[in-house]
Design an enzyme around this catalytic site. Sequence first.
Site, PDB file in Angstrom:
ATOM      1  CE  LYS A 142      22.858  -2.277   5.033  1.00 37.72           C
ATOM      2  NZ  LYS A 142      22.265  -2.173   6.292  1.00 37.72           N
ATOM      3  CB  CYS A 444      31.259  18.646 -29.074  1.00 43.00           C
ATOM      4  SG  CYS A 444      30.972  16.936 -29.674  1.00 43.00           S
TER       5      CYS A 444
END
Length: 528
Positions: A142, A444
């Site tokens: 598409k 983190c």
Amino acid sequence: MDRDSVNYAVYLVTDSTPAILGDRDLCEVVEASVRGGTTIVQLRDKTSDTGDMIAMGKKLHAITKQYNVPLLINDRIDVALAVGCEGVHIGQDDMELSTARRLLGPDAIIGVTVSTREEAMVACKGGADYLGIGTVYATPTKTNTKNIIGAAGVRNILQTMADAGYDHVKTVCIGGINAENLQRIVYQSEAPSKKLDGVAVVSALVAAPDPEAAAKNLVGLFNSLPPFVREPPNPRAEMVGEILELVPEVVLEVARKKPLSHNMTNLVVQNFAANVALAIGASPIMSNYAEEAFDLCKLGGALVVNMGTVDPDGLQNYLKALRAYNSVGQPVVYDPVGAGATTLRRATVKTILSHGYLDVIKGNEGEIRTVYGIDGHDTVQQRGVDSSSELDVSQKAELVRNLALREKNVVVMTGEADYISDGQHTFRIDNGHVYLEMVTGTGCVLGTVISAFVTAYPNDKLVATVAALMHFEIAAERAAERRDVQGPGTFVPAFLDELFKIRRETGEGKLGWLKSAKLACLGTYFNK
């Protein structure tokens, strides 16, 4: 055929190009697909002349009628009339819906492609039987897509339809749907008041080596929940007091189960993250090589994707590991470090969001705003990984709630105060210490802690995440208050000690540490 009783679950859109179909016969592919359970077929052919298209339509209709499966023709009303099939599918640039209905009659099935809420409203008011919503993701079949809307865009259209009273209009989504992402897209696109009735696929069936087996698999996937969805066995604890009562239980579950925390993170924080994981009772492993993930994901742990270092090889490793953990339903914690700092990082965020389900997204205000902005909303330019604050309390609460609601997960926004939401319940935590901001990697390693907690307590990721932050931040407060701590350098070993001591004290039934918890509920949102 009664157009109100059509099953749209697995909707095959044909493609006869050599790149997709190869040298196989389209009729054989379609028959194998409907034999496997495909519920509706659309003949899409943009290149053949009218005579050839009618001939193919009649062949396919002879097949689909045997299985009581409707056949639609893409765009061509004249071909549909000549074939005598059940209806058509029209795009925004094709014939008007009212004209198609007048030509085909009241019993024909007519579907319309939409990519915006405005287009959806026009199609619903015009009497469309179903909407083809997309394009969800870019696809080579598409190439003329006007807009890539993602699962969030589908969800917005579904909710708009429900709010306007068009719950009865059926919907399928299209664009890049395959066996790997079908369940996630269906799950994440579900609106509070309406969900998809099916998925439209092209390559997943037309290019499949065995279309019958592929169709059976797609039908099974559509009719079942993805492995990463776990429903709480009991009603969710909603009040602050109830959640705080559960925190010690979660801390003990981590110590008891010793969950694996698979960290894909930068070298700067690996040692720190491993030591923190050991201190809380988890089992850390540091591996940025995704091939190991296919074995590690089977060990019952969680994955932490820390975007500290971004490069093409690293991104591919993230995606492979994400796919592995999603496939077995084990948690994934995503830390979009410095998400808004560069174009590359923003593109990486978008890629990761579109390729897998993330149980928890954790970041500072700039990072969370960037992640939310990927959907076309407000974004922010970061200078690096450092956090800055521009939003007030209500805006922060709304941001984490909206992102969690969109992604159907838990979102944590860290800062001077932390904001946590699962889209229904939103909380603020005011624990922690300024030393955490003075040590590289504390943000983190918080992801590492969260990963262990959501693994150990999988049926309520919000409670697990709150417990993780409580353990982490109260340990930081206790460490900073120690007489042997003179600054960030002496803080780190003391912090590890306090993480361990909280775990030990909780095991001994000593819960005095929890009295310093500063948790506030900022609102509860109930789905309609």
